[in-house]
Design an enzyme around this catalytic site. Structure first.
Site, PDB file in Angstrom:
ATOM      1  N   SER B  21       0.897  -1.399   0.008  1.00  0.00           N
ATOM      2  CA  SER B  21      -0.189   0.046  -0.015  1.00  0.00           C
ATOM      3  C   SER B  21       0.850   1.269  -0.050  1.00  0.00           C
ATOM      4  O   SER B  21       2.107   1.383   0.492  1.00  0.00           O
ATOM      5  CB  SER B  21      -1.038  -0.195   1.242  1.00  0.00           C
ATOM      6  OG  SER B  21      -0.455  -0.264   2.231  1.00  0.00           O
ATOM      7  N   CYS B  22       0.390   2.407  -0.468  1.00  0.00           N
ATOM      8  CA  CYS B  22       0.777   3.663  -0.470  1.00  0.00           C
ATOM      9  C   CYS B  22       1.681   3.941   0.886  1.00  0.00           C
ATOM     10  O   CYS B  22       1.479   3.646   1.723  1.00  0.00           O
ATOM     11  CB  CYS B  22      -0.153   4.515  -0.828  1.00  0.00           C
ATOM     12  SG  CYS B  22       0.483   6.550  -0.860  1.00  0.00           S
ATOM     13  N   PRO B  23       2.970   4.702   0.821  1.00  0.00           N
ATOM     14  CA  PRO B  23       3.692   5.008  -0.538  1.00  0.00           C
ATOM     15  C   PRO B  23       4.310   4.002  -1.113  1.00  0.00           C
ATOM     16  O   PRO B  23       5.397   4.274  -1.707  1.00  0.00           O
ATOM     17  CB  PRO B  23       4.509   6.353  -0.044  1.00  0.00           C
ATOM     18  CG  PRO B  23       4.719   5.643   1.307  1.00  0.00           C
ATOM     19  CD  PRO B  23       3.531   4.930   1.931  1.00  0.00           C
ATOM     20  N   MET B  24       4.462   2.596  -0.528  1.00  0.00           N
ATOM     21  CA  MET B  24       5.532   1.593  -1.095  1.00  0.00           C
ATOM     22  C   MET B  24       5.412   1.429  -2.532  1.00  0.00           C
ATOM     23  O   MET B  24       6.809   1.371  -3.074  1.00  0.00           O
ATOM     24  CB  MET B  24       5.162   0.263  -0.533  1.00  0.00           C
ATOM     25  CG  MET B  24       5.244   0.456   1.033  1.00  0.00           C
ATOM     26  SD  MET B  24       6.858   1.326   1.553  1.00  0.00           S
ATOM     27  CE  MET B  24       8.088   0.291   0.658  1.00  0.00           C
ATOM     28  N   ASP B  48      -2.705  -1.370  -5.369  1.00  0.00           N
ATOM     29  CA  ASP B  48      -3.177  -0.390  -4.606  1.00  0.00           C
ATOM     30  C   ASP B  48      -3.890   0.856  -5.410  1.00  0.00           C
ATOM     31  O   ASP B  48      -3.153   1.186  -6.585  1.00  0.00           O
ATOM     32  CB  ASP B  48      -1.709   0.234  -3.897  1.00  0.00           C
ATOM     33  CG  ASP B  48      -2.391   1.731  -3.215  1.00  0.00           C
ATOM     34  OD1 ASP B  48      -3.575   1.690  -2.892  1.00  0.00           O
ATOM     35  OD2 ASP B  48      -1.526   2.493  -3.130  1.00  0.00           O
TER      36      ASP B  48
END
Lengths: 83, 85, 138
Positions: B21-24, B48
């Protein structure tokens, strides 16, 4: 000890040792405001923040940082009011 | 086929960012893009939904063209080209 | 002339709870990937969270977290804020400075800080680094 302090005329010494950040910088600013162009001030500070604050403010306000000397537990900042 | 043509269609790197999930997704992609030579393509798969606007914005801001943004099932596929110097 | 997207993002980190630290770290990551320099200025409770050996401790959640939200936050599989910051440093320019005043107030020495902290500075130096970008207080 300082290398220039003995040779350069210091018009005013501000002993801000023991003061917390940003106190020493505020004292220097006050002294410069009240001083004359060309006058040399020496600030003694034991505050770690002064090492970055004083040069940053001087660059912004366009005054001269003449010398920085490390002493035992405190630092000497020699500054000239340039304008 | 010239080398230029081959470079323009070959994926130099493929990232599996599914489940992150963000910001990965964007940070792993930004990091991977640093390793690419100008003109090379990077492919990334993500689940995501936030990655769709993120990749678009990142491509626009950094100047690395997003040459493809598609979706199949719940998986998004992005293809980015490393910008020329 | 500096493009908007290259102006620094400067975060004043005041809060020390895990939720706010994570929120701040996500912003840092976002700015870093977009090519914007990031400055973090650690004050008060945030500074405490960056002490060596304490980074991964439980820093609680802000009082705003409700009884139903808290477990969701804890269970979320996202990266720890310290890990996010490391990644941000990898991908862009991220400078983390400890506030000298807070160091003094809480009796924290340079050696007490986690290696992710780049140095100690005063507020004027922080403002200089913030230059024509944005300053955000968390």
């Amino acid at each position: 000890m300082s290398t220039l302090v003995g040779k350069l005329q210091i018009d005013k010494t501000i002993d801000a040792r023991g003061m917390a950040c940003p106190g020493p910088l505020m004292n220097l600013i006050g002294a410069i405001r009240q001083g004359q162009v060309g006058q040399v001030f020496e600030v003694l500070s034991s505050d770690e923040g002064s090492k970055t604050d004083i040069p940053a403010w001087l660059a912004k306000a366009r005054h001269d940082l003449v010398e920085v000397v490390q002493d035992n537990g405190y630092t000497h900042f020699v500054v000239r009011k340039a304008r | 086929m010239t080398q230029e043509m081959a470079m323009s269609i070959t994926i130099a790197m493929s990232l599996d960012l599914k489940g992150l999930s963000c910001p990965m997704p964007i940070i792993k992609t930004a990091k991977a893009m640093k390793q690419l030579a100008p003109g090379q393509l990077l492919e990334a798969f993500a689940t995501d939904p936030g990655s769709v606007p993120d990749f678009k914005a990142w491509a626009q801001t950094t100047g690395n063209p997003l040459v493809e943004s598609s979706q199949e099932g719940g998986v998004f596929r992005f293809v980015l080209r490393k910008k020329e110097i | 002339m500096v493009d908007d997207h290259e102006k620094p993002l400067s975060l004043v980190m005041f809060s020390g709870t895990d939720d706010k630290l994570t929120a701040a770290a996500v912003l840092a990551v976002g700015a870093a990937v977009m090519g914007r320099p990031v400055n973090l200025f650690l004050q008060y409770y945030a500074l405490d969270a960056f002490r060596a050996g304490r980074v991964n401790a439980d820093h609680a959640l802000s009082p705003e977290a409700t009884v139903s939200q808290a477990p969701l936050i804890r269970a979320h599989k996202g990266q720890h804020w310290s890990e996010l910051l490391k990644q941000a440093k990898d991908v862009g320019e991220v400078n983390i400075q400890a506030c000298a005043l807070s160091m003094d107030m809480f009796g924290i020495g340079r050696e007490d800080l986690d290696p992710i902290v780049d140095g100690i500075e005063g507020v004027a130096a922080f403002m200089a680094s913030a230059s024509d970008g944005q300053v955000v207080f968390i």
